[in-house]
Design a protein around this motif. Sequence first.
Motif, short mmCIF file in Angstrom:
data_model
loop_
_atom_site.label_atom_id
_atom_site.label_comp_id
_atom_site.label_asym_id
_atom_site.label_seq_id
_atom_site.Cartn_x
_atom_site.Cartn_y
_atom_site.Cartn_z
N ASP A 47 1.69 -0.09 9.06
CA ASP A 47 0.33 0.48 9.02
C ASP A 47 -0.76 -0.52 8.65
OD1 ASP A 47 1.43 3.02 9.62
OD2 ASP A 47 1.93 3.29 7.50
N GLY A 48 -0.40 -1.73 8.27
CA GLY A 48 -1.41 -2.73 7.95
C GLY A 48 -1.75 -2.78 6.46
N LEU A 49 -2.50 -3.81 6.09
CA LEU A 49 -2.81 -4.06 4.69
C LEU A 49 -3.69 -2.97 4.07
CD1 LEU A 49 -3.38 -7.93 4.71
CD2 LEU A 49 -1.39 -6.64 3.94
N GLY A 50 -4.48 -2.29 4.89
CA GLY A 50 -5.33 -1.22 4.36
C GLY A 50 -4.51 -0.11 3.73
N GLU A 51 -3.39 0.23 4.35
CA GLU A 51 -2.53 1.28 3.82
C GLU A 51 -1.71 0.80 2.61
OE1 GLU A 51 -2.36 4.58 4.54
OE2 GLU A 51 -4.18 4.07 5.65
N VAL A 52 -1.51 -0.52 2.52
CA VAL A 52 -0.79 -1.06 1.36
C VAL A 52 -1.56 -0.76 0.08
CG1 VAL A 52 -0.07 -3.18 0.18
CG2 VAL A 52 0.43 -2.86 2.61
N VAL A 53 -2.90 -0.88 0.16
CA VAL A 53 -3.74 -0.59 -1.01
C VAL A 53 -3.54 0.86 -1.46
CG1 VAL A 53 -6.12 -0.43 -1.84
CG2 VAL A 53 -5.43 -2.34 -0.38
N ARG A 54 -3.36 1.74 -0.51
CA ARG A 54 -3.14 3.15 -0.84
C ARG A 54 -1.71 3.40 -1.34
NH1 ARG A 54 -6.49 6.92 0.99
NH2 ARG A 54 -4.79 8.36 1.51
N ALA A 55 -0.76 2.59 -0.88
CA ALA A 55 0.64 2.78 -1.28
C ALA A 55 0.95 2.21 -2.67
CB ALA A 55 1.57 2.15 -0.25
N LEU A 56 0.16 1.23 -3.10
CA LEU A 56 0.47 0.55 -4.36
C LEU A 56 0.40 1.45 -5.59
CD1 LEU A 56 -1.06 -3.02 -3.90
CD2 LEU A 56 1.35 -2.38 -4.12
N PRO A 57 -0.66 2.28 -5.78
CA PRO A 57 -0.71 3.09 -7.00
C PRO A 57 0.47 4.04 -7.19
CG PRO A 57 -2.88 2.99 -6.01
CD PRO A 57 -1.93 2.37 -5.03
N PRO A 58 0.85 4.86 -6.17
CA PRO A 58 2.01 5.74 -6.41
C PRO A 58 3.31 4.97 -6.61
CG PRO A 58 1.13 6.05 -4.17
CD PRO A 58 0.21 5.15 -4.88
N THR A 59 3.48 3.88 -5.85
CA THR A 59 4.69 3.08 -6.01
C THR A 59 4.73 2.44 -7.40
OG1 THR A 59 4.67 2.58 -3.64
CG2 THR A 59 6.04 1.17 -5.04
N GLY A 60 3.60 1.87 -7.81
CA GLY A 60 3.51 1.25 -9.13
C GLY A 60 3.74 2.25 -10.25
N ALA A 61 3.20 3.46 -10.09
CA ALA A 61 3.37 4.49 -11.12
C ALA A 61 4.84 4.87 -11.28
CB ALA A 61 2.54 5.72 -10.77
N ILE A 62 5.53 5.01 -10.15
CA ILE A 62 6.95 5.39 -10.20
C ILE A 62 7.79 4.29 -10.84
CG2 ILE A 62 9.00 5.85 -8.79
CD1 ILE A 62 7.06 7.29 -6.81
N VAL A 63 7.57 3.04 -10.43
CA VAL A 63 8.36 1.93 -10.97
C VAL A 63 8.08 1.75 -12.47
CG1 VAL A 63 8.75 -0.56 -10.88
CG2 VAL A 63 8.56 0.75 -8.75
N LEU A 64 6.79 1.85 -12.86
CA LEU A 64 6.45 1.71 -14.27
C LEU A 64 7.06 2.84 -15.09
CD1 LEU A 64 4.95 0.29 -16.56
CD2 LEU A 64 2.91 1.63 -15.96
N GLY B 98 10.75 0.19 -4.32
CA GLY B 98 9.29 0.17 -4.26
C GLY B 98 8.77 -0.99 -3.43
N LEU B 99 9.36 -2.16 -3.62
CA LEU B 99 8.94 -3.34 -2.86
C LEU B 99 9.21 -3.16 -1.37
CD1 LEU B 99 7.88 -6.25 -2.86
CD2 LEU B 99 10.23 -7.02 -3.25
N VAL B 100 10.39 -2.64 -1.05
CA VAL B 100 10.74 -2.41 0.35
C VAL B 100 9.77 -1.41 0.98
CG1 VAL B 100 12.49 -1.39 1.88
CG2 VAL B 100 13.17 -3.03 0.10
N ALA B 101 9.42 -0.36 0.23
CA ALA B 101 8.50 0.65 0.74
C ALA B 101 7.12 0.05 1.02
CB ALA B 101 8.38 1.80 -0.26
N VAL B 102 6.62 -0.78 0.12
CA VAL B 102 5.30 -1.40 0.30
C VAL B 102 5.32 -2.35 1.50
CG1 VAL B 102 3.63 -3.00 -0.73
CG2 VAL B 102 4.57 -1.12 -2.09
N VAL B 103 6.39 -3.14 1.63
CA VAL B 103 6.50 -4.06 2.78
C VAL B 103 6.56 -3.26 4.08
CG1 VAL B 103 8.02 -5.73 3.91
CG2 VAL B 103 7.56 -5.93 1.46
N ALA B 104 7.30 -2.16 4.08
CA ALA B 104 7.40 -1.33 5.28
C ALA B 104 6.04 -0.76 5.67
CB ALA B 104 8.40 -0.20 5.05
N VAL B 105 5.27 -0.34 4.68
CA VAL B 105 3.92 0.18 4.95
C VAL B 105 3.05 -0.92 5.52
CG1 VAL B 105 1.81 1.04 3.85
CG2 VAL B 105 4.03 2.06 3.27
N ALA B 106 3.16 -2.12 4.97
CA ALA B 106 2.35 -3.25 5.45
C ALA B 106 2.68 -3.58 6.90
CB ALA B 106 2.59 -4.48 4.56
N VAL B 107 3.97 -3.57 7.24
CA VAL B 107 4.40 -3.91 8.60
C VAL B 107 3.96 -2.83 9.59
CG1 VAL B 107 6.42 -4.21 10.08
CG2 VAL B 107 6.32 -5.36 7.86
#
Length: 200
Positions: free
Chosen positions: A34-51, A23-32
């Motif tokens: 697509d930028g921080l705007g897309e990170v905000v969109r990537a966090l909920p699904p990633t967080g839901a899966i990890v939780l 999940g962390l690698v995926a979020v960092v990859a999105v940040a690199v």
Amino acid sequence: MRPTLEFSSGYGRVLTIAAGVVGLVAVVAVAVQDGLGEVVRALPPTGAIVLLVWVLFWRPAVVVSDGGVLVRNPLRSTHVPWPTYLGLTVQWSLVVHTTDGDVTAWAAPRSSGTAARMRRSHDDEVVATPTKDGRLPATAEDVAAAIGDRHRALVDAGYLRDAEQAREAAGIRPERHWHVATIAALVLLVGAAVAVLVTA
């Protein structure tokens, strides 16, 4: 007083750590990319899966103590005081029988046939050894043995001599608690993930 024993899945802990790393690698990859705007969109699904992986595989445990048996399942925990304990069976997983119904332990699945045969072939007083944080590997057979051993020790010491009378006089029952914060976090994250996917 004998030590408290906590049984949980070592495999589940490894799986949860792996999910967190992915999940962390995926979020960092999105940040690199697509930028921080897309990170905000990537966090909920990633967080839901990890939780969800943490809830299903890391959190569940069975804790055996002089006070009773705590069965911590993904969404609800049940504490079984010894005066309410009636016995146990090993089916697909461990089932603790109580005066208030049965409690199935998510964290203690039955071991495979191969594991059972290996155990019988090495039966020189197999003793479960705790991990560095004091947890023990959880199979239904190991947990059942620990619960049976603790119950017998308490009975032999006379602590449960008047268990039935004490249970009736004090109204002792198994205590069930929903994991409200965990459920709320899951609902919020899944809802946010759905909103992200719908607006994609």
